[in-house]
Design an enzyme around this catalytic site. Sequence first.
Site, PDB file in Angstrom:
ATOM      1  CG  ASP A 217       3.931   2.391   8.336  1.00  0.00           C
ATOM      2  OD1 ASP A 217       4.336   1.593   7.397  1.00  0.00           O
ATOM      3  OD2 ASP A 217       2.870   2.891   8.553  1.00  0.00           O
ATOM      4  CG  HIS A 218       6.957  -2.483   5.622  1.00  0.00           C
ATOM      5  ND1 HIS A 218       6.245  -3.062   6.779  1.00  0.00           N
ATOM      6  CD2 HIS A 218       6.402  -2.924   4.544  1.00  0.00           C
ATOM      7  CE1 HIS A 218       5.217  -3.841   6.142  1.00  0.00           C
ATOM      8  NE2 HIS A 218       5.234  -3.747   4.980  1.00  0.00           N
ATOM      9  CG  HIS A 280       1.086  -0.230   6.518  1.00  0.00           C
ATOM     10  ND1 HIS A 280       2.162   0.044   7.163  1.00  0.00           N
ATOM     11  CD2 HIS A 280       0.814  -1.786   6.855  1.00  0.00           C
ATOM     12  CE1 HIS A 280       2.709  -1.491   7.609  1.00  0.00           C
ATOM     13  NE2 HIS A 280       1.868  -2.365   7.474  1.00  0.00           N
TER      14      HIS A 280
END
Length: 529
Positions: A217-218, A280
């Site tokens: 999950d950047h 996110h």
Amino acid sequence: MKDSAMSDDNVRDQKTTVEAKAPPMDIPLQECVGVGRLDPCTIVIFGASGDLTSRKLVPALYNLYLNDGLPKPLIIVGASRTALSHDEFREKLKSSYSATGNADLSLWNEFVGNLFYKPVIYDSLDSYKELAEFLRKLDQEHKVGGNRVFDLAVPPSLYPVIGEMLGKSGLAQEGENGNGWSRLVVEKPFGRDLKTAKELDETLHRNFLEHQIFRIDHYLAKETVQNILMFRFANSIFEPIWNRSYIGYVGIVAAEKLGVEMRAGYYEHAGVIRDMFQNHIMQVLAMITMEPPSLFEADLVRDERAKVFRSLKPLDRSKQADDLILGQYGPGIIDGVEVPGYRGEPGVNAQSLIPTFAMMRVFIDNWRWRGVPFYLVSGKRLAKKMTRVVVQFRRVPHSMFRNVLGEEILANRLVLGIYPQEKITLTFQTKHPGARSCLRPVTMDFSYDQNYSGPKFEAYEKVLLDCIQGDQMLFWSDNGVRLSWSFLTPILEECETCDDRGARLHPYHSGSWGPDAAKRWMKLIIDEP
Ligand code: NDP
């Protein structure tokens, strides 16, 4: 004497900014890289002919190389169906990196000496056996010790196939047949609901142990998101008031100005809840609300994040319309340019019922947060690109100034800017200077860019480095993914199967702050609409 320049109204409207100073800190990148070892290794990127590889993964690795932040040696092998020679692959990557605008090609020729390409057929075991042989040869030539990261930069339908084949070909095993450690990086989306996420996990777990799987999950790798934990747990003044007694509500907004761009094929099956909430927004919510772990260690932090998902109060199906507002962008104007509505975008069904905007009001059923609403918002083609967390504190319990000021005192507000403004802003009341007693809201700003000129990690740089170091802190755990889907799947089912699906989808103009139906909530968390 009356202060003629300042009526009560304009004093209250005027906000003064106080700059928060930080001491200069220019730390070399090598000293920032984290806790684990940077072992020599090979990164094998499946789907290397695609967009993610050329736009994000390889530029991230090259930037690390430019800053001397990679292990030595580090080999990159692109693997996909397209027939490319090593040189064609290198040229392709160079031209997309050069197109980024701020490209620094000074070390590119040196860097590409570590880049190779191997065509693969994703579902052919023979192809993986050939890949294994190719990797063994590279190991011997470059002394990388058999350590490998396998990055799945392919459409999600291929995650199980590639996971299975890596297992069958022996590439998933650690410490055998010349292998060192072996890690699997899985891009988002991880499943499309609880059932498919569980199935994917079962397939991957047949071949990889949990410590080998890195679900990206950047957002979690953004400095400003990581800072939420430092801010909360390395300061003693915020945590005592970080609860239902002092906080009235919290808003988490991830607003995009862009539309669906060229990703209609994916988005038409995903929509905003799968694209932004499942990953996110849920992770930011967890960072804001989790309990402090006893140590800053990956398993402990991931457990605390997962507990938040377990405590989420399910949305009441009969009242869902009150707690969930869905929208879809129509035509409008962004930056002075006319843009089409979602249904007019290339590849989108002209009758599409896919939501591009959602506002969800959720509650966390635990001691700390009971009764505090969390407004979660995300949408495409909104007025501004902006990701931030708004923590709205309660008003003072008793206004001793009411005789003098005759008005309500605005409550304190803390804003954690995540993107593009990376800053922390605290608004509080002060006395306006002068003879009269009147209040002036003041904001104290801390900006991350202040007094720091050293190298900074972009999200993908951090993600790849953590994976090389075996640090899972910023990645989803299997438990976390399941619990997050457990909360969202019934909501998705209700939205996607209800009879009034079309009526529930509120249109909004591109360039606005979303549908009118969401305005009353948006006003609470966005200053501008
Ligand atoms: P692409 O659609 O560009 O696909 C990557 C590569 O996969 C293609 O070049 C192709 O390589 C192969 N491929 C594509 N479709 C198929 C198919 N139907 N069957 C077999 N192979 C196929 O994807 P992206 O690079 O954009 O993204 C990769 C992954 O990362 C996806 O899961 C995506 O959801 C995720 N992701 C992407 C982001 C982005 O910004 N692009 C952001 C966040 C996540 P070849 O034909 O040579 O085998």
